[in-house]
Design a protein around this motif. Structure first.
Motif, PDB file in Angstrom:
ATOM      1  N   GLU A   1     103.861 193.885 -53.121  1.00 39.69           N
ATOM      2  CA  GLU A   1     102.791 194.293 -54.035  1.00 39.69           C
ATOM      3  C   GLU A   1     102.231 193.160 -54.881  1.00 39.69           C
ATOM      4  N   ASN A   2     103.070 192.207 -55.284  1.00 32.29           N
ATOM      5  CA  ASN A   2     102.629 191.166 -56.217  1.00 32.29           C
ATOM      6  C   ASN A   2     102.297 189.840 -55.539  1.00 32.29           C
ATOM      7  N   SER A   3     102.096 189.855 -54.234  1.00 38.11           N
ATOM      8  CA  SER A   3     101.821 188.615 -53.514  1.00 38.11           C
ATOM      9  C   SER A   3     100.349 188.494 -53.158  1.00 38.11           C
ATOM     10  N   PHE A   4      99.929 187.267 -52.895  1.00 31.78           N
ATOM     11  CA  PHE A   4      98.588 186.975 -52.405  1.00 31.78           C
ATOM     12  C   PHE A   4      98.783 186.117 -51.154  1.00 31.78           C
ATOM     13  N   VAL A   5      98.767 186.763 -50.003  1.00 29.97           N
ATOM     14  CA  VAL A   5      99.047 186.068 -48.741  1.00 29.97           C
ATOM     15  C   VAL A   5      97.834 186.166 -47.831  1.00 29.97           C
ATOM     16  N   ARG A   6      97.304 185.020 -47.425  1.00 32.71           N
ATOM     17  CA  ARG A   6      96.238 184.989 -46.429  1.00 32.71           C
ATOM     18  C   ARG A   6      96.661 184.182 -45.203  1.00 32.71           C
ATOM     19  N   GLU A   7      97.265 183.020 -45.452  1.00 31.32           N
ATOM     20  CA  GLU A   7      97.572 182.099 -44.369  1.00 31.32           C
ATOM     21  C   GLU A   7      98.920 182.431 -43.728  1.00 31.32           C
ATOM     22  N   THR A   8      98.966 182.409 -42.410  1.00 31.14           N
ATOM     23  CA  THR A   8     100.202 182.604 -41.653  1.00 31.14           C
ATOM     24  C   THR A   8     100.296 181.529 -40.576  1.00 31.14           C
ATOM     25  N   ALA A   9     101.509 181.278 -40.114  1.00 32.85           N
ATOM     26  CA  ALA A   9     101.728 180.310 -39.040  1.00 32.85           C
ATOM     27  C   ALA A   9     102.943 180.743 -38.240  1.00 32.85           C
ATOM     28  N   VAL A  10     102.916 180.467 -36.936  1.00 32.88           N
ATOM     29  CA  VAL A  10     104.046 180.762 -36.058  1.00 32.88           C
ATOM     30  C   VAL A  10     104.619 179.439 -35.577  1.00 32.88           C
ATOM     31  N   LEU A  11     105.872 179.164 -35.964  1.00 35.91           N
ATOM     32  CA  LEU A  11     106.553 177.925 -35.574  1.00 35.91           C
ATOM     33  C   LEU A  11     107.845 178.281 -34.865  1.00 35.91           C
ATOM     34  N   ASP A  12     107.960 177.843 -33.613  1.00 37.88           N
ATOM     35  CA  ASP A  12     109.156 178.118 -32.809  1.00 37.88           C
ATOM     36  C   ASP A  12     109.493 179.610 -32.772  1.00 37.88           C
ATOM     37  N   GLY A  13     108.449 180.433 -32.679  1.00 40.14           N
ATOM     38  CA  GLY A  13     108.643 181.870 -32.571  1.00 40.14           C
ATOM     39  C   GLY A  13     108.899 182.587 -33.878  1.00 40.14           C
ATOM     40  N   VAL A  14     108.902 181.856 -34.998  1.00 42.06           N
ATOM     41  CA  VAL A  14     109.131 182.449 -36.317  1.00 42.06           C
ATOM     42  C   VAL A  14     107.806 182.506 -37.071  1.00 42.06           C
ATOM     43  N   VAL A  15     107.518 183.664 -37.684  1.00 43.56           N
ATOM     44  CA  VAL A  15     106.275 183.844 -38.433  1.00 43.56           C
ATOM     45  C   VAL A  15     106.514 183.508 -39.904  1.00 43.56           C
ATOM     46  N   TRP A  16     105.732 182.552 -40.431  1.00 41.80           N
ATOM     47  CA  TRP A  16     105.818 182.143 -41.829  1.00 41.80           C
ATOM     48  C   TRP A  16     104.530 182.534 -42.544  1.00 41.80           C
ATOM     49  N   VAL A  17     104.651 182.909 -43.827  1.00 44.90           N
ATOM     50  CA  VAL A  17     103.481 183.249 -44.628  1.00 44.90           C
ATOM     51  C   VAL A  17     103.478 182.418 -45.904  1.00 44.90           C
ATOM     52  N   ASP A  18     102.265 182.128 -46.393  1.00 43.75           N
ATOM     53  CA  ASP A  18     102.086 181.330 -47.595  1.00 43.75           C
ATOM     54  C   ASP A  18     101.650 182.262 -48.724  1.00 43.75           C
ATOM     55  N   ASP A  19     102.547 182.484 -49.694  1.00 41.04           N
ATOM     56  CA  ASP A  19     102.245 183.338 -50.840  1.00 41.04           C
ATOM     57  C   ASP A  19     101.655 182.473 -51.940  1.00 41.04           C
ATOM     58  N   ILE A  20     100.326 182.488 -52.055  1.00 45.15           N
ATOM     59  CA  ILE A  20      99.632 181.598 -52.986  1.00 45.15           C
ATOM     60  C   ILE A  20      99.938 181.976 -54.430  1.00 45.15           C
ATOM     61  N   SER A  21      99.886 183.271 -54.730  1.00 44.69           N
ATOM     62  CA  SER A  21     100.040 183.717 -56.109  1.00 44.69           C
ATOM     63  C   SER A  21     101.425 183.427 -56.665  1.00 44.69           C
ATOM     64  N   ARG A  22     102.460 183.573 -55.826  1.00 47.52           N
ATOM     65  CA  ARG A  22     103.820 183.435 -56.324  1.00 47.52           C
ATOM     66  C   ARG A  22     104.441 182.086 -55.970  1.00 47.52           C
ATOM     67  N   ASN A  23     103.640 181.213 -55.360  1.00 43.42           N
ATOM     68  CA  ASN A  23     104.025 179.824 -55.124  1.00 43.42           C
ATOM     69  C   ASN A  23     105.314 179.718 -54.293  1.00 43.42           C
ATOM     70  N   ARG A  24     105.334 180.397 -53.153  1.00 41.88           N
ATOM     71  CA  ARG A  24     106.509 180.320 -52.287  1.00 41.88           C
ATOM     72  C   ARG A  24     106.147 180.664 -50.856  1.00 41.88           C
ATOM     73  N   ILE A  25     107.069 180.375 -49.966  1.00 41.99           N
ATOM     74  CA  ILE A  25     106.901 180.608 -48.545  1.00 41.99           C
ATOM     75  C   ILE A  25     107.770 181.798 -48.139  1.00 41.99           C
ATOM     76  N   GLY A  26     107.241 182.651 -47.259  1.00 42.93           N
ATOM     77  CA  GLY A  26     108.003 183.796 -46.773  1.00 42.93           C
ATOM     78  C   GLY A  26     108.155 183.743 -45.263  1.00 42.93           C
ATOM     79  N   LYS A  27     109.208 184.337 -44.748  1.00 41.81           N
ATOM     80  CA  LYS A  27     109.465 184.381 -43.303  1.00 41.81           C
ATOM     81  C   LYS A  27     109.610 185.840 -42.876  1.00 41.81           C
ATOM     82  N   LEU A  28     109.020 186.168 -41.739  1.00 45.86           N
ATOM     83  CA  LEU A  28     109.097 187.518 -41.218  1.00 45.86           C
ATOM     84  C   LEU A  28     110.384 187.676 -40.405  1.00 45.86           C
ATOM     85  N   ASP A  29     111.234 188.603 -40.837  1.00 48.43           N
ATOM     86  CA  ASP A  29     112.443 188.914 -40.100  1.00 48.43           C
ATOM     87  C   ASP A  29     112.172 190.093 -39.163  1.00 48.43           C
ATOM     88  N   GLN A  30     112.483 189.928 -37.889  1.00 54.61           N
ATOM     89  CA  GLN A  30     112.240 190.995 -36.915  1.00 54.61           C
ATOM     90  C   GLN A  30     113.559 191.412 -36.280  1.00 54.61           C
TER      91      GLN A  30
END
Length: 296
Positions: A267-296
């Motif tokens: 709810e409190n994130s601002f995420v637009r940019e995503t990237a897939v590196l070695d099969g892992v999806v990463w997101v850039d949370d601009i508002s909260r100044n951190r990187i997130g990873k999608l766990d599947q």
């Protein structure tokens, strides 16, 4: 755990059909009232208990579709299903909840058949960009896209509501209203790009931010686009003929083997940019100044 945002965007993952075992498999057919198959209809499955909050598949030439995998521990009572296709509306079932429809689950499989009715007014179905295409003057379409669509769809629902409110005023007043919107967006951009623990901007800082010379939406953008928007942009979003939509409608690029999974952002994130590196999806949370990873 993934850092995500519900209101801004959903992370779309398009994958081939998996063959893993599942708790619930949903199949069915999409047809017209006279039982003619409808190809390319998008079936949307929502479940609060699934890892992906929304899963989408598409009907084939025979109208058949299959939702291959909702994950472990996902059951019929948590699932809602609906269907969409430009130029059609869902006629039946009249409820989206599979629990309310009391559809039985047999050997892990649920069958949901949809009937759709043709329509000619597709105002509620067309993408945001269709309303820009609807204008008579296309001379500044590129500039609209470059300026507005960096951050959001244009027009998104908030912009539609704003434009609709300008229907009763004259062109010069509409231009001033659009200039006010540009100033408001400059201030909002500050809040969107700050870390969650930032100190709120002072009055002096806000005055600096709203100055067009200090913003990426500069005075040239404002002077170029506000007269165009005041003169050309629609103030009514109630009617869009299907025949007009077909002029720009292209191939969807999906088929009965396409699966789209959407994951909700926090709810409190601002995420637009995503990237897939070695099969892992990463997101850039601009508002909260951190990187997130999608766990599947």
């Amino acid at each position: 755990m993934v850092i995500v945002k519900r209101r801004l965007a959903a992370l779309l993952l398009i994958t081939a059909l998996p063959i893993t075992a599942m708790a619930v498999e949903i199949t069915g057919k999409v047809v017209t009232a006279d039982n003619q198959p409808i190809a390319g209809a998008m079936i949307t499955i929502r479940s609060a208990s699934a890892a992906a909050t929304i899963t989408k598949v598409f009907s084939g030439a025979d109208g058949q579709f299959r939702v291959p995998n909702l994950g472990d521990n996902v059951y019929v009572n948590s699932v809602k299903a609906s269907v969409d296709k430009l130029g059609f509306k869902q006629q039946s079932p009249d409820k989206s909840s599979l629990a309310a429809l009391k559809i039985p689950q047999v050997d892990g499989q649920v069958i949901v058949n949809f009937v759709m009715q043709p329509i000619t007014n597709v105002a509620h179905q067309v993408p945001a960009s269709a309303w820009v295409l609807k204008t008579a003057d296309h001379s500044l379409l590129k500039d609209i896209v470059n300026t507005c669509s960096q951050c959001h769809q244009f027009p998104n629902d908030r912009v539609k509501n704003f434009a609709s409110a300008l229907a009763t005023i004259d062109e010069s007043q509409r231009e001033q209203a659009w200039r006010g919107m540009f100033a408001a967006m400059r201030v909002q951009m500050y809040g969107a790009l700050q870390a969650e623990n930032s100190v709120p901007a002072t009055a002096e800082q806000i005055a600096f931010i709203v100055d067009a010379e200090n913003s990426f939406i500069d005075q040239t953008d404002e002077d170029l686009l506000t007269p165009w928007l005041a003169k050309n942009f629609t103030t009514s979003f109630e009617h869009y003929p299907l025949a007009e939509a077909k002029k720009w409608l292209g191939q969807s690029g999906v088929n009965e083997h396409t699966v789209i999974r959407q994951f909700a952002y926090d709810e409190n994130s601002f995420v637009r940019e995503t990237a897939v590196l070695d099969g892992v999806v990463w997101v850039d949370d601009i508002s909260r100044n951190r990187i997130g990873k999608l766990d599947q």
